[in-house]
Motif scaffolding. Structure first.
Motif, short mmCIF file in Angstrom:
data_model
loop_
_atom_site.label_atom_id
_atom_site.label_comp_id
_atom_site.label_asym_id
_atom_site.label_seq_id
_atom_site.Cartn_x
_atom_site.Cartn_y
_atom_site.Cartn_z
N SER A 10 -13.89 20.10 12.84
CA SER A 10 -12.94 20.78 13.42
C SER A 10 -12.93 20.63 14.98
O SER A 10 -13.87 20.53 15.81
N ALA A 11 -11.70 20.73 15.75
CA ALA A 11 -11.55 20.41 17.07
C ALA A 11 -12.30 21.37 18.11
O ALA A 11 -12.34 21.37 19.26
N ARG A 12 -12.61 22.56 17.27
CA ARG A 12 -13.31 23.63 18.28
C ARG A 12 -14.54 22.91 18.83
O ARG A 12 -14.95 23.29 19.88
N GLU A 13 -15.06 21.79 18.25
CA GLU A 13 -16.10 21.14 18.78
C GLU A 13 -15.94 20.63 20.27
O GLU A 13 -17.10 20.64 21.00
N THR A 14 -14.62 20.59 20.55
CA THR A 14 -14.28 19.89 21.90
C THR A 14 -14.44 21.15 23.16
O THR A 14 -14.74 20.50 24.27
N ALA A 15 -14.73 22.39 22.50
CA ALA A 15 -14.93 23.14 23.67
C ALA A 15 -16.38 22.77 24.45
O ALA A 15 -16.39 22.89 25.76
N ALA A 16 -17.30 22.52 23.45
CA ALA A 16 -18.42 21.96 24.09
C ALA A 16 -18.28 20.88 25.08
O ALA A 16 -19.00 20.72 26.01
N ARG A 17 -17.56 20.06 24.71
CA ARG A 17 -17.51 18.75 25.57
C ARG A 17 -16.60 19.18 26.79
O ARG A 17 -17.21 18.72 28.12
N VAL A 18 -15.85 20.23 26.82
CA VAL A 18 -15.22 20.67 28.14
C VAL A 18 -16.12 21.23 28.95
O VAL A 18 -16.29 20.96 30.21
N ALA A 19 -17.03 22.05 28.37
CA ALA A 19 -18.08 22.59 28.95
C ALA A 19 -19.11 21.72 29.94
O ALA A 19 -19.34 21.77 31.08
N ALA A 20 -19.39 20.82 29.16
CA ALA A 20 -20.31 19.81 29.43
C ALA A 20 -19.67 18.73 30.53
O ALA A 20 -20.43 18.49 31.42
N GLY A 21 -18.33 18.76 30.38
CA GLY A 21 -17.63 17.73 31.07
C GLY A 21 -17.65 18.41 32.79
O GLY A 21 -17.75 17.76 33.86
N VAL A 22 -17.99 19.87 32.77
CA VAL A 22 -17.91 20.47 34.13
C VAL A 22 -19.13 20.16 34.62
O VAL A 22 -19.22 19.53 35.97
N ILE A 23 -20.12 19.95 34.09
CA ILE A 23 -21.45 19.58 34.67
C ILE A 23 -21.45 18.09 35.15
O ILE A 23 -22.16 17.73 35.74
N ALA A 24 -20.57 17.44 34.24
CA ALA A 24 -20.86 15.96 34.50
C ALA A 24 -20.05 15.67 35.74
O ALA A 24 -20.40 14.87 36.45
N GLU A 25 -19.00 16.32 36.05
CA GLU A 25 -18.19 16.22 37.11
C GLU A 25 -19.13 16.66 38.30
O GLU A 25 -19.05 15.91 39.45
N LYS A 26 -19.82 17.66 38.41
CA LYS A 26 -20.79 17.72 39.40
C LYS A 26 -21.90 17.03 39.58
O LYS A 26 -22.18 16.80 40.66
#
Lengths: 366, 366, 366, 366
Positions: free
Chosen positions: C133-149
């Motif tokens: 399911s594409a629900r997994e991508t919520a985890a990526r978006v969350a991780a992405g914030v840490i990546a940007e920082k």
């Protein structure tokens, strides 16, 4: 996967069998701009080379290393420098004596990997032990030179990595005699000159008897800063344990007080800290320079036990590949104490682990 | 990179600090179709739980595990089964006692990772040791249950992994009294009932004195087939060394004869082989079940030394984060012998290494 | 292995199924000392949350994120800061509608992973697509914030990562209308306001017809320095390709001129270089900011195509798990254009790849 | 880390520069017992060898491969067989024409990696592009042969991997003329004989003009079973995207319908399923044989776009390493369409990804 690779950022992959045409290593992740000449590596290889004393195998291998990639020099550089791309090193096998291998082809030598390789892979390159041969460690020693250079380059200061055999068979050194100046002056790389003399006699007797001795080697890195390592599974000491246990014939690894730590009380074991010249100063080093998997700035002290050479003249009971009971007796050249040749390998593995962690630390923590 | 991960095909990643809201582990690569219930994991966790005897920390943690993913059940399955996708386990921290941490916030406890974490990261979560706390090992024990199930599933036969404390402080067990039946009957998981009684007295005295003892734990896997492992850097024993050394407070790891192997002669060390009931049969097990990094089918025997608890009542000299000399004295609950709680962790790590290698072996060799 | 992990030095591992109790991600390798609050992550999650317009699934998920580890705050820090240890994020599933799944339990939905998961694992968690399911991508978006920082922290300057849908179904934007200011003002994250209006009408019609549209998303990173990336298999663009192709429903990935590069002549394709304000200045960006796998300092431009939602109201021919021919019709909530929700995911993946390479570059090259 | 490595269980590491003494690859994880001769690899290398038609570089390289390890033969085996240990392959460089490199030493060739390597590493081996040269792909083609053999060995059935150039510059093939029988009969490996004729004329003209063309290559694997791949970051298509994008000069990768999938409706895109001869049968293949990252048993179809050769005779504006504006004109031998030589590389990369996943699948799922 990393069946034949080691390290994370400074990653090396070795290949080659005892009696194949060559052996080698690819080192990936080395920083660019480090001066690297074939002679630098050759000097280290010459130290571990077979045939240098009567206590090591008489196989005649020049172990000449070639750098096949990853280094570049032109008229504007002051020498060949690493480029940041993979460094490929190759050592050709020369003295693959065309002996008769029918004996070890069919029989499993006790203490060797013959039985287990067959169990795993169905068949094996039995010539000289194939991939399980200690000849692979030449590649480690070569890679270790690059690791030492990487470490100095990244830390901008030298880390002095030295090793001494501290026990041969049941005979331990006298710590009161310990002097690093001695290690290059005897065939055991032993810091206790007197012990080395004694061992020479004992090992000569064992060699003549067709027997063999084990050894304990101590590797010490001085000058590494505090902060190398990582929590939990990336612990500096966990990596050292893996590194040392991956050396042929090693059966035990210790950091600092090692197995003896179990017998200490909490008071004896925890190294107290004072200030000295404006810097933290530990009053003892039971920890072996590693706390919580991270270096403390003290000497990093690892020890490993090498079992006695399994190739001995005394006939031993074993079975054949077809399941018949038989006996086997190792003929020909062998090392009466393989621990001797493990000394430079221990140095190389320490260098590889530290260089890897130095690069990772710079990556994560700047 | 794998700072906080372990394993190749069965790969687990742990997270969490001693005093954060929770800790946990993600297990990736578990085969599909294995029955897995929270109770299975809970049973193992209950064994290592704090507060079960006066010899372990009195922190009250129920250590209730939740399976958050990777398992599925419907009316057609006979229970919850792994799906082949990542299994996420979480254990909430409950008893993060709101104590005053100002002491360990500013002072580096000797023998702890306070100094090195600060050296590496610039600051740290000092509450209860943060990430360096042994609470992380709850996640390992939980993952170990999945590893044991994976191992049995892949091998289609059970591997019996057991562990015993074999030394507490300077006091070793009597091998003549060794009986696995005893390990569940004393607070030391000790196979020698008499030694356990003796230790109880000695540890009680040490506890009252505010002192602590180290320990040696032996982990034995029976029933693993020959052929698990890999050459050189993927050696089964190298992985075991890394696994055991990654456990908090471990300073030494041995396989088979271990450090003692150095003192043996070649004749004593190489395990002879005969046939028995149509199968290869080793006459001794100095190798600890591993030859050339590959399992031989014998018992796989690993031992590790745990240093004495560094948190002791006796004041110790140390420095503050600002470089001032001071002393520190650990108050409050602590384990007088952290080795006790390392016993189930050793079992878990053995299971994780074996399951990982069983999957890899099936992948590479069918 | 990395079935469910991504990245080398900044490594994240996601877990969770569509209808399990929760989903989450563990981020390992984040540098210490970065301010990180739950609100920072929540803001990004709110953008991709289901139910925000009629064009995305009507599932009601608050997507509230919890930070479970890796961050610490006390009265001496100016906010919660990363500690360098693993950061565990969890998002609880709330609206796992207790619908009847008997239809998709037995029938393989064309275009979905039902058939292939069963083929691989033997059975599957079919509720809402389970792990696929594409629900997994919520985890990526969350991780992405840490990546940007992380990226800003390591580079000591901000990299601006933005994305726009540039095609919906067959309808492309007009590049002449492209303005980043528009992306937050329409439900398509489209930089061409006029195209967005047009698409809204067309997608509404498709939605009412029970049909669906695909999309192309363009992700642009501005401000990344030259030198990120690595040769050969660690190429920045190879990692971006893997990252983008790992997003659900993606079927194509392009860098710079992309597939169109094939139709250009050498003269048109090779971006010429001049000096401008003392720095190299490229006159065009057909390369998409990557040459030889290493960033050139230009905008890094990646595009990916998302196939139309496979869940449509029109009945489609398929088979059951038992091999019977049948038809299936998707009922209930669904996204008529899943590409919309892929826009923030593309940003997250770009951030993760760049942060990972920034850490590696600092590690290897200082 | 894996800057220069690819694959998980079947992992290969390449090394070597365009004008160094040699290049090579180490393949780790290959199953034991596979017949492997130097001729098998040589045949594949001869296909991609430079100098075989006027459309590829005229550099004269025999590309003779040597197997240095990992294979063993004795009088009891029916040929040289892989042993399960690392296979090291080496190809010596012969025609490193001692030309004058002063031009590309100082000037950054537009479209090449000169500028970015210098930006990353501070200096570079500029001879022939050094590590960024397409000569590295010889190592991939060699490794690809081992991958194809591994795949057949593990699956116990052949997977037929073929590739065709399907577009040269703006000129596409006519799908109506597509016949795999044609690919070996023209210098473009093109399945449309008529297109190939047409391209030959057009490319000859471009070559004489000193210009160049890009290309699109399609790689198709037939016969791979359903179930290869993994969820999320281990997706088969994510790995293919990374594999293809890692080939020199590639700017876009597509699976199945690829970028065109965006323009389809849900009805058009989702491949319907029927039964045929007792097995699932898809009525179309928009998915390119991959659903949710896992193979469906259909043909696996990947396409990638290769940009036109950047080395052209037309002078192009650029700068020097010292930041002076200048122009550069590539003299001497070059490929007017590097896409041609990418065709066998695409086959090799498909083989490597599939073999890797076949081993992983056997490991995890039995």
């Amino acid at each position: 996967m990393s069946f034949n690779s080691f390290g994370r950022m400074l990653r090396f992959t070795t290949w080659g069998e005892s009696h194949g045409p060559a052996l080698g290593v690819v080192i990936d992740g080395c920083p660019p701009g480090i001066i690297l000449r074939e002679e630098d590596i050759q000097t280290a290889l010459d130290k571990r080379r077979p045939g240098t004393s009567k206590f090591v195998t008489q196989r005649k291998e020049p172990d000449t290393v070639k750098i096949l990639s990853g280094v570049f020099e032109d008229d504007r550089t002051d020498g060949p420098r690493t480029t940041g791309t993979p460094i490929s090193l190759m050592i050709e096998n020369v003295d693959q004596r065309s002996k008769d291998y029918s004996d070890i082809r069919d029989k499993y030598r006790p203490g060797h990997a013959d039985f287990t390789y067959d169990a795993k892979y169905g068949f094996r390159d039995y010539r000289g032990g194939g991939r399980s041969s200690a000849r692979e460690t030449a590649a480690r020693v070569a890679a270790g030179v690059i690791a030492e250079k990487t470490l100095a380059h990244v830390l901008k200061s030298a880390v002095w990595i030295r090793a001494s055999m501290v026990q041969m068979g049941p005979y331990k050194i006298d710590r009161g005699n310990f002097d690093w100046m001695n290690v290059d002056k005897n065939p055991f790389w032993c810091a206790d000159a007197k012990a080395a003399e004694d061992w020479a006699e004992k090992l000569d007797a064992a060699r003549k008897d067709g027997s063999s001795y084990g050894a304990v080697i101590e590797v010490v890195a001085s000058g590494a800063p505090a902060g190398l390592g990582a929590p939990v599974y990336g612990k500096l000491d966990a990596d050292l344990a893996s590194a040392m246990m991956s050396i042929n014939a090693v059966k035990g690894v210790e950091i600092g007080a090692g197995m003896e730590a179990a017998a200490l009380t909490g008071e004896e074991n925890a190294d107290e800290i004072r200030m000295k010249d404006g810097a933290p100063h530990f009053l003892s080093n039971k920890a072996g320079g590693v706390l919580g998997g991270i270096s403390s700035g003290q000497d990093i002290v690892a020890r490993f036990a090498v079992k006695p050479t399994s190739s001995i003249l005394t006939p031993r009971r074993t079975i054949t590949a077809r399941g018949e009971e038989t006996t086997i007796q190792t003929k020909g050249r062998h090392d009466p104490c393989v621990g001797i040749r493990a000394v430079p390998v221990g140095i190389a593995m320490m260098a590889l682990v530290l260089a890897d962690h130095a690069l990772m630390h710079r990556g994560q923590c700047g």
